[in-house]
Design a protein around this motif. Sequence first.
Motif, PDB file in Angstrom:
ATOM      1  N   TYR A 184      96.488  22.109 -19.661  1.00  0.00           N
ATOM      2  CA  TYR A 184      98.036  22.361 -19.323  1.00  0.00           C
ATOM      3  C   TYR A 184      99.034  22.351 -20.568  1.00  0.00           C
ATOM      4  O   TYR A 184      99.610  21.690 -20.908  1.00  0.00           O
ATOM      5  N   PRO A 185      99.252  24.017 -20.889  1.00  0.00           N
ATOM      6  CA  PRO A 185     100.314  24.157 -21.970  1.00  0.00           C
ATOM      7  C   PRO A 185     101.583  23.272 -21.482  1.00  0.00           C
ATOM      8  O   PRO A 185     102.652  23.022 -22.367  1.00  0.00           O
ATOM      9  N   ARG A 186     102.054  23.587 -20.209  1.00  0.00           N
ATOM     10  CA  ARG A 186     103.154  23.120 -19.709  1.00  0.00           C
ATOM     11  C   ARG A 186     102.956  22.190 -18.637  1.00  0.00           C
ATOM     12  O   ARG A 186     102.266  22.529 -17.665  1.00  0.00           O
ATOM     13  N   GLY A 187     103.113  20.823 -18.721  1.00  0.00           N
ATOM     14  CA  GLY A 187     102.952  19.844 -17.638  1.00  0.00           C
ATOM     15  C   GLY A 187     101.581  18.706 -18.010  1.00  0.00           C
ATOM     16  O   GLY A 187     101.145  18.055 -17.020  1.00  0.00           O
ATOM     17  N   GLN A 188     101.383  18.975 -19.497  1.00  0.00           N
ATOM     18  CA  GLN A 188     100.335  18.186 -19.719  1.00  0.00           C
ATOM     19  C   GLN A 188     100.341  16.448 -19.513  1.00  0.00           C
ATOM     20  O   GLN A 188      99.803  16.097 -18.883  1.00  0.00           O
ATOM     21  N   LYS A 189     101.506  16.075 -19.906  1.00  0.00           N
ATOM     22  CA  LYS A 189     101.886  14.534 -19.851  1.00  0.00           C
ATOM     23  C   LYS A 189     102.306  14.262 -18.383  1.00  0.00           C
ATOM     24  O   LYS A 189     102.001  13.143 -17.796  1.00  0.00           O
ATOM     25  N   PRO A 190     103.409  14.972 -17.723  1.00  0.00           N
ATOM     26  CA  PRO A 190     103.620  14.506 -16.481  1.00  0.00           C
ATOM     27  C   PRO A 190     102.575  14.433 -15.413  1.00  0.00           C
ATOM     28  O   PRO A 190     102.430  13.937 -14.408  1.00  0.00           O
ATOM     29  N   LEU A 191     101.468  15.539 -15.733  1.00  0.00           N
ATOM     30  CA  LEU A 191     100.334  15.502 -14.731  1.00  0.00           C
ATOM     31  C   LEU A 191      99.208  14.371 -15.013  1.00  0.00           C
ATOM     32  O   LEU A 191      98.313  14.099 -13.968  1.00  0.00           O
ATOM     33  N   LEU A 202      94.230  26.102 -10.185  1.00  0.00           N
ATOM     34  CA  LEU A 202      93.726  25.574  -8.952  1.00  0.00           C
ATOM     35  C   LEU A 202      93.760  24.171  -8.862  1.00  0.00           C
ATOM     36  O   LEU A 202      94.239  23.442  -7.837  1.00  0.00           O
ATOM     37  N   GLN A 203      93.384  23.404  -9.929  1.00  0.00           N
ATOM     38  CA  GLN A 203      93.203  21.796  -9.787  1.00  0.00           C
ATOM     39  C   GLN A 203      94.702  21.457  -9.757  1.00  0.00           C
ATOM     40  O   GLN A 203      94.976  20.356  -8.930  1.00  0.00           O
ATOM     41  N   SER A 204      95.661  22.165 -10.340  1.00  0.00           N
ATOM     42  CA  SER A 204      97.120  21.507 -10.342  1.00  0.00           C
ATOM     43  C   SER A 204      97.591  21.677  -8.952  1.00  0.00           C
ATOM     44  O   SER A 204      98.556  20.886  -8.363  1.00  0.00           O
ATOM     45  N   ALA A 205      97.338  22.935  -8.305  1.00  0.00           N
ATOM     46  CA  ALA A 205      97.636  23.170  -6.882  1.00  0.00           C
ATOM     47  C   ALA A 205      97.101  21.976  -5.854  1.00  0.00           C
ATOM     48  O   ALA A 205      97.731  21.395  -4.994  1.00  0.00           O
ATOM     49  N   TRP A 206      95.802  21.709  -6.133  1.00  0.00           N
ATOM     50  CA  TRP A 206      95.217  20.809  -5.188  1.00  0.00           C
ATOM     51  C   TRP A 206      95.957  19.036  -5.623  1.00  0.00           C
ATOM     52  O   TRP A 206      96.276  18.788  -4.523  1.00  0.00           O
ATOM     53  N   THR A 249      87.536  12.921 -18.598  1.00  0.00           N
ATOM     54  CA  THR A 249      88.536  12.110 -18.436  1.00  0.00           C
ATOM     55  C   THR A 249      89.809  12.861 -18.057  1.00  0.00           C
ATOM     56  O   THR A 249      89.774  14.313 -18.512  1.00  0.00           O
ATOM     57  N   THR A 250      90.559  12.000 -17.471  1.00  0.00           N
ATOM     58  CA  THR A 250      91.939  12.530 -16.943  1.00  0.00           C
ATOM     59  C   THR A 250      92.657  13.051 -18.254  1.00  0.00           C
ATOM     60  O   THR A 250      93.327  14.183 -18.203  1.00  0.00           O
ATOM     61  N   LYS A 251      92.570  12.638 -19.094  1.00  0.00           N
ATOM     62  CA  LYS A 251      93.219  13.114 -20.548  1.00  0.00           C
ATOM     63  C   LYS A 251      92.879  14.349 -20.825  1.00  0.00           C
ATOM     64  O   LYS A 251      93.888  15.309 -21.438  1.00  0.00           O
ATOM     65  N   LEU A 252      91.676  14.361 -20.953  1.00  0.00           N
ATOM     66  CA  LEU A 252      90.998  15.793 -21.210  1.00  0.00           C
ATOM     67  C   LEU A 252      91.204  16.891 -20.439  1.00  0.00           C
ATOM     68  O   LEU A 252      91.734  17.952 -20.809  1.00  0.00           O
ATOM     69  N   ILE A 253      91.388  16.610 -19.234  1.00  0.00           N
ATOM     70  CA  ILE A 253      91.686  17.573 -18.115  1.00  0.00           C
ATOM     71  C   ILE A 253      93.116  17.910 -18.344  1.00  0.00           C
ATOM     72  O   ILE A 253      93.496  19.145 -18.399  1.00  0.00           O
ATOM     73  N   SER A 254      94.054  16.845 -18.559  1.00  0.00           N
ATOM     74  CA  SER A 254      95.502  17.329 -18.851  1.00  0.00           C
ATOM     75  C   SER A 254      95.750  18.211 -19.902  1.00  0.00           C
ATOM     76  O   SER A 254      96.821  18.696 -20.012  1.00  0.00           O
ATOM     77  N   GLU A 255      94.859  17.966 -21.064  1.00  0.00           N
ATOM     78  CA  GLU A 255      95.015  18.912 -22.385  1.00  0.00           C
ATOM     79  C   GLU A 255      95.012  20.172 -21.782  1.00  0.00           C
ATOM     80  O   GLU A 255      95.103  21.401 -23.030  1.00  0.00           O
TER      81      GLU A 255
END
Length: 381
Positions: free
Chosen positions: A67-74, A366-370, A59-65
């Motif tokens: 990121y130590p910095r950027g978890q919620k904004p992403l 890399l996912q953050s970059a894409w 899930t998107t929520k699991l992927i966002s976890e």
Amino acid sequence: IVVGGGPAGFMAAIEAARRAKEGGAKLDVTVLEATSKVLGKVKISGGGRCNVMHDYRKTTKLISEGYPRGQKPLLGPLSRFGPLDTLEWFKKEGVELKIEDDGRMFPITDNSQTIIDALCGAAERADVKVHTKTRVDDVKLVRDKEQEGISFEISCSVRSSRLAYAWATKLGHKLEDPVPSLFTFNIKQKVLDGLAGLAVQEVWMTVVYSQRGPVLITHTGLSGPAILRLSAFGLFQFLLLSLPLCLVVLHLLLLSCSSCSSRSSRSVGPAPPLLHFPTLNLPRRLWKRIARCELQVGWTSLAVPQTYQLGKVEGKGAFKEEFVTAGGVPLPEVDMTKMESKVVPGLFFAGELLDIDGITVGGYNLQSAWTTGHAAGRRRG
């Protein structure tokens, strides 16, 4: 103009050019790269295999976890262009990805050049121009009072340097100081002497935070995915504390006391020493070293510890395989729906310049970059 020929820059340039064409508009898109080659970090990612992204089934929520910095904004950007969208994007470019047991995804060729060729090919077909050895020395904001518009004046030179942080600050952004978010732990303890290269596949450790995962004993201390995740999530706590005050605690997954008692009751003669019964999660060599150095007791005493204080972190070591930086443009200063600066309209950010960093193992960076590159490109185009 796209400054930087990395994964985020290429994604932004390709999508900006594509969107312009879709709308019947003419848009000249140019990528300016300071070094002699584009997509350098893609080349070395995943040991040369390119860990493109993480498990698209999560899930998107699991992927966002991740990121130590950027978890919620992403959360928003990932919901619009996440791992599944990335998978489909590369599939359309002729790249088939495979998923491994730990969730990492690679091209089936196991060669990062496959991803580089796909991105360069997509850029060429979209008529994106790419200039290497072109350093952006300065970016100035030019206001047109008559047309009530703005433009940017860019100064370039044929040298390589990281100046993006400087000119982003000059344009009005208050950047978080960039610091390496991944580092190994330097620990000098007799118990680790002579064990360099020994890997522990599953261990639970606590240093400010707790983390489970593989750990590698090195000549200087500890490395491996669990250590790198600890460094990422506990980064600013480590910076606030004096490193020698940070104690590494190894949680021992020992056989239960009932198992100890039953083994002892079945055996004839004195109970065997503790070192003959390795823990469930440690290699025998490491467990014997701990037992001999610190735990000279037998099973019959039932003096079985649940944790072992491995030692104090005496310094940080460089993690050279994938250099990830925390810090950059604060996310509250960016419209995360389109990656546009709230301070300077018309200026878009993506990739490493943003204060976003992911854990090293899994393709999160890399996912953050894409994701951020796609958002910036589609909005700009």
